[in-house]
Design a protein around this motif. Structure first.
Motif, PDB file in Angstrom:
ATOM      1  N   PRO A 194      -6.494 -24.395 -68.525  1.00 55.68           N
ATOM      2  CA  PRO A 194      -6.888 -23.084 -67.981  1.00 55.68           C
ATOM      3  C   PRO A 194      -8.028 -22.417 -68.732  1.00 55.68           C
ATOM      4  O   PRO A 194      -8.874 -21.767 -68.138  1.00 55.68           O
ATOM      5  N   GLY A 195      -8.081 -22.597 -70.033  1.00 53.56           N
ATOM      6  CA  GLY A 195      -9.149 -21.990 -70.815  1.00 53.56           C
ATOM      7  C   GLY A 195     -10.520 -22.571 -70.539  1.00 53.56           C
ATOM      8  O   GLY A 195     -11.549 -21.976 -70.878  1.00 53.56           O
ATOM      9  N   ASP A 196     -10.544 -23.762 -69.906  1.00 54.44           N
ATOM     10  CA  ASP A 196     -11.825 -24.417 -69.596  1.00 54.44           C
ATOM     11  C   ASP A 196     -12.311 -24.070 -68.190  1.00 54.44           C
ATOM     12  O   ASP A 196     -13.422 -24.449 -67.828  1.00 54.44           O
ATOM     13  N   PRO A 199       0.266 -19.895 -65.231  1.00 53.75           N
ATOM     14  CA  PRO A 199      -1.144 -20.169 -64.901  1.00 53.75           C
ATOM     15  C   PRO A 199      -1.692 -21.351 -65.685  1.00 53.75           C
ATOM     16  O   PRO A 199      -2.529 -21.199 -66.583  1.00 53.75           O
ATOM     17  N   ARG A 200      -1.243 -22.542 -65.312  1.00 50.23           N
ATOM     18  CA  ARG A 200      -1.700 -23.734 -66.037  1.00 50.23           C
ATOM     19  C   ARG A 200      -2.312 -24.797 -65.113  1.00 50.23           C
ATOM     20  O   ARG A 200      -2.940 -25.736 -65.605  1.00 50.23           O
ATOM     21  N   LEU A 201      -2.140 -24.654 -63.812  1.00 54.08           N
ATOM     22  CA  LEU A 201      -2.772 -25.578 -62.871  1.00 54.08           C
ATOM     23  C   LEU A 201      -4.202 -25.125 -62.589  1.00 54.08           C
ATOM     24  O   LEU A 201      -4.447 -23.940 -62.350  1.00 54.08           O
ATOM     25  N   VAL A 202      -5.117 -26.071 -62.618  1.00 51.90           N
ATOM     26  CA  VAL A 202      -6.521 -25.769 -62.337  1.00 51.90           C
ATOM     27  C   VAL A 202      -6.973 -26.621 -61.151  1.00 51.90           C
ATOM     28  O   VAL A 202      -6.655 -27.814 -61.076  1.00 51.90           O
ATOM     29  N   GLY A 203      -7.681 -25.986 -60.220  1.00 53.31           N
ATOM     30  CA  GLY A 203      -8.199 -26.718 -59.071  1.00 53.31           C
ATOM     31  C   GLY A 203      -9.648 -26.367 -58.804  1.00 53.31           C
ATOM     32  O   GLY A 203     -10.101 -25.252 -59.106  1.00 53.31           O
TER      33      GLY A 203
END
Length: 320
Positions: free
Chosen positions: A316-318, A285-289
């Motif tokens: 991801p934390g953001d 879980p490291r891709l952010v969209g």
């Protein structure tokens, strides 16, 4: 009793607010998240409701049957409207309506749900009245005729339309948590079944920075490429599933996502609870969209999501 014509509902085209210089040419109605309905009132106290496809949905909404007797002096009419289910704050809630929509084959069950989950019919146009077609009349005249019927009751009403002031109307719907507005030219005729530029629908789009936790392969010519991405949001240190998105990217973006998903592939599901999705593949879980959506269900799932863009600038934390 007058024979009523079968009229398909006129459709709106997605777009933006009219130019400020033309604002006075338009009326603005709130856009509601419900089921479109054409209402046939033959003039003998009966009511027949048809869905957008023309299917008879009268038995699904028994609380609307008294509308036939409420029509002005029994005038035969064909009306246009939207069936909604309201939440505690009086806003349309599509999730509530869904429990009613599928009951066409069970009128007894539909009747039982009336007291705990009633619907409300919002009327916004009239296409036939007292033996006369109004299709070629301008919208402004049809609205005046509709309002003259005085159709306001326990389960139906005729919400006001605002003449001009489109930006304020859109802002007000966003503030109230409504779906958006429909802009209608005051001089527009009613074109059955046609998606017209004389009616423009504008949704209040929400966005979320979502974390990609998995994907589902496409089929046919999309084999090996993502057909949908499984999305999540970090809550209390865990990744909670918020739904999947399968639209919004072009072929180049889909190919890029496929490569990023291949690199991030893992065997274990990263979500706190495994989503009930067949044939899912998991990724770190490291891709952010950035994802656009209409609203959220009570279970926290996104409704009508559409992929907007990757957010490589966000960890991801953001996201959230």
């Amino acid at each position: 009793m007058t024979a009523l014509p079968r009229i398909a509902p006129m459709l709106a085209t997605p777009g933006i607010l009219p130019a400020a210089r033309d604002d006075w040419r338009w009326a603005y109605e709130s856009k509601h998240d419900g089921q479109r309905a054409v209402i046939e009132l033959p003039g003998d106290g009966a009511v027949l409701l048809r869905s957008r496809s023309g299917a008879d949905i009268t038995a699904v909404y028994p609380e609307l049957l008294p509308l036939g007797a409420a029509a002005d002096d029994g005038a035969p009419a064909v009306l246009d409207g939207e069936v909604v289910a309201l939440d505690e704050e009086g806003r349309p809630d599509f999730e509530r309506l869904q429990s009613r929509m599928g009951l066409s084959g069970s009128p007894v069950k539909a009747a039982r749900l009336v007291s705990g989950n009633p619907v409300h019919l919002l009327l916004f146009d009239v296409m036939f009245l007292r033996g006369r077609s109004l299709l070629r009349l301008p919208y402004a005249e049809r609205r005046a005729a509709l309002e003259g019927l005085g159709l306001r009751g326990p389960h139906w009403s005729t919400p006001a339309a605002l003449h001009g002031h489109g930006a304020q109307a859109l802002a007000a719907t966003k503030e109230r948590g409504l779906e958006g507005v429909v802009c209608k030219r005051l001089d527009s005729v009613y074109t059955p079944g046609i998606r017209s530029r004389s009616w423009i629908k504008i949704r209040n789009i929400r966005t979320v920075d979502a974390i990609v936790g998995g994907w589902v392969p496409g089929r046919g010519h999309l084999a090996g490429l993502p057909g949908a991405l499984l999305l999540g949001r970090c809550e209390a240190g865990e990744l909670r599933y918020i739904g999947n998105v399968g639209t919004g990217w072009n072929a180049r973006e889909r190919a890029l996502l496929a490569e990023l998903l291949r690199i991030a592939a893992v065997d274990a599901c990263p979500f706190a609870t495994v989503p009930p999705v067949a044939d899912a593949r998991w990724v770190l879980p490291r891709l952010v969209g950035e994802v656009r959506y209409a609203t959220e269900t009570k279970a926290g799932l996104l409704r009508q999501p559409s992929w907007h863009r990757l957010r490589p600038d966000l960890a991801p934390g953001d996201a959230g």
